[in-house]
Scaffold this active site. Structure first.
Site, PDB file in Angstrom:
ATOM      1  CB  SER A 156      -0.901   0.013   1.233  1.00  0.00           C
ATOM      2  OG  SER A 156      -1.594   1.248   1.353  1.00  0.00           O
ATOM      3  CE1 TYR A 181      -4.917  -1.919   4.988  1.00  0.00           C
ATOM      4  CE2 TYR A 181      -4.020   0.215   4.364  1.00  0.00           C
ATOM      5  CZ  TYR A 181      -4.531  -1.020   4.015  1.00  0.00           C
ATOM      6  OH  TYR A 181      -4.634  -1.354   2.683  1.00  0.00           O
TER       7      TYR A 181
END
Length: 338
Positions: A156, A181
């Protein structure tokens, strides 16, 4: 594999055929994973959706079949938070070999409270990283049976601004959802790069490729009802954002290229061309904090410790990664059947 001179330029809208290949996409029932599966299905390959929700997997398969003529798509039950179940998932594939796995599935929590897996791991980290780490171990006999298989790890862009806290991988001390995250995805990317180093040292034919989707928004993503719907109002409101980011269909492009492009190799990152946020996939240098091999090695050892719990029953085919998926030993890959 063909020489570089014989490989045609990559075109995201004209994918090469992959008839006879078998690809597994974790989290292939929604979001970027769905579009990875849809695009790979158009190549003639068999695409397996790994999903913990059978109803959503059925809806995703129906959507793919409605858009891809003669799509070869099926699903297996996959719960990355349940580590002991993963060997059963691999058995249920019913395949003699696997040409690629796309490690895409992930959990993203927008707000507290902090949640845990059954094993006691923080939910986002425990699902996104140790789950894929363990799954790779069980898949390696199938990957090694293919001529030139790929492990494609989807990171990501959020990981670019994070640093891995090895002393608190489960965010017990200071839990913040967005940071947790980002760190979980950073751990995945460290894993993909370290796996590449270990596989190359072992002389394996399996490649480990790390990609990221850039900025991918639902509001810029084509509708795939009932999986995803988009109103005209939402599309118009999101139009200005399209200058910087893209939809999840385009966010799938780096992973698709990581699976299909014979020119792709490990050791670098693939992401969108424009500022790393949108556009066709390109190769980019490994981010500076991802190039620290000592951090990756320590994370590898910690991941081995997290995966010490034995499966519920023995697997028919075991892969021993001495120096590849274990903490120590010479860098060789041995496959044996008990």
């Amino acid at each position: 594999m063909s020489s570089a001179a014989a490989i045609p330029p990559w075109n995201v809208h004209r994918l090469p055929r992959a008839d006879g290949s078998v690809f597994l996409v974790t989290g292939g029932n929604a979001g970027i994973g769905y579009f990875v599966a849809e695009e790979l299905s158009a190549t003639g390959a068999t695409v397996v959706l790994g999903s913990r929700n059978p109803a959503k997997a059925e809806a995703a398969m129906a959507s793919i079949r409605a858009r891809v003529a003669d799509a070869r798509v099926r699903a297996v039950l996959l719960d990355l938070a349940d580590l002991p179940s993963l060997h059963s998932t691999v058995e249920s594939l019913g395949a003699e070999r696997l040409d690629a796995v796309v490690h895409n599935a992930g959990v993203a929590l927008d707000a507290p409270p902090r949640s845990r897996t059954e094993a006691g791991h923080e939910l986002m980290f425990g699902t996104n990283h140790p789950g894929h780490f363990a799954l790779t171990r069980w898949l390696m006999p199938l990957l090694s049976a293919a001529p030139s298989a790929r492990v494609v790890t989807v990171g990501s862009f959020a990981a670019k601004s994070e640093r891995l806290g090895l002393e608190d991988l489960h965010s017990r001390a200071d839990y913040r959802p967005k940071r947790a995250y980002g760190r979980s995805k950073l751990a995945q990317m460290h894993f993909g790069l370290e796996l590449d180093r270990r596989l190359r040292a072992a002389g394996s034919t399996v490649e480990s490729v790390v990609v990221h989707p850039g900025g991918a928004l639902d509001s810029l993503t084509p509708a795939r009802p009932p999986l995803h719907t988009r109103t005209t109002g939402a599309r118009l409101r999101a139009a200005p954002a399209a200058l910087l980011v893209q939809g999840k269909h385009a966010g799938a492009w780096p992973a698709v290229r990581g699976v299909l492009d014979p020119a792709v190799r490990g050791g670098r990152i693939r992401g969108p061309r424009v500022f790393g946020l949108r556009g066709e996939p390109r190769s980019e240098r490994v981010w500076s904090h991802l190039s620290d091999t000592s951090v990756a090695a320590r994370l590898w050892d910690a991941s081995c410790d997290l995966n010490q719990r034995r499966p519920r029953r023995p697997h028919r085919r075991r892969s021993l990664f001495t120096g590849a998926l274990t903490k120590s030993g010479p860098p060789t890959v041995t496959v044996r059947a008990p």
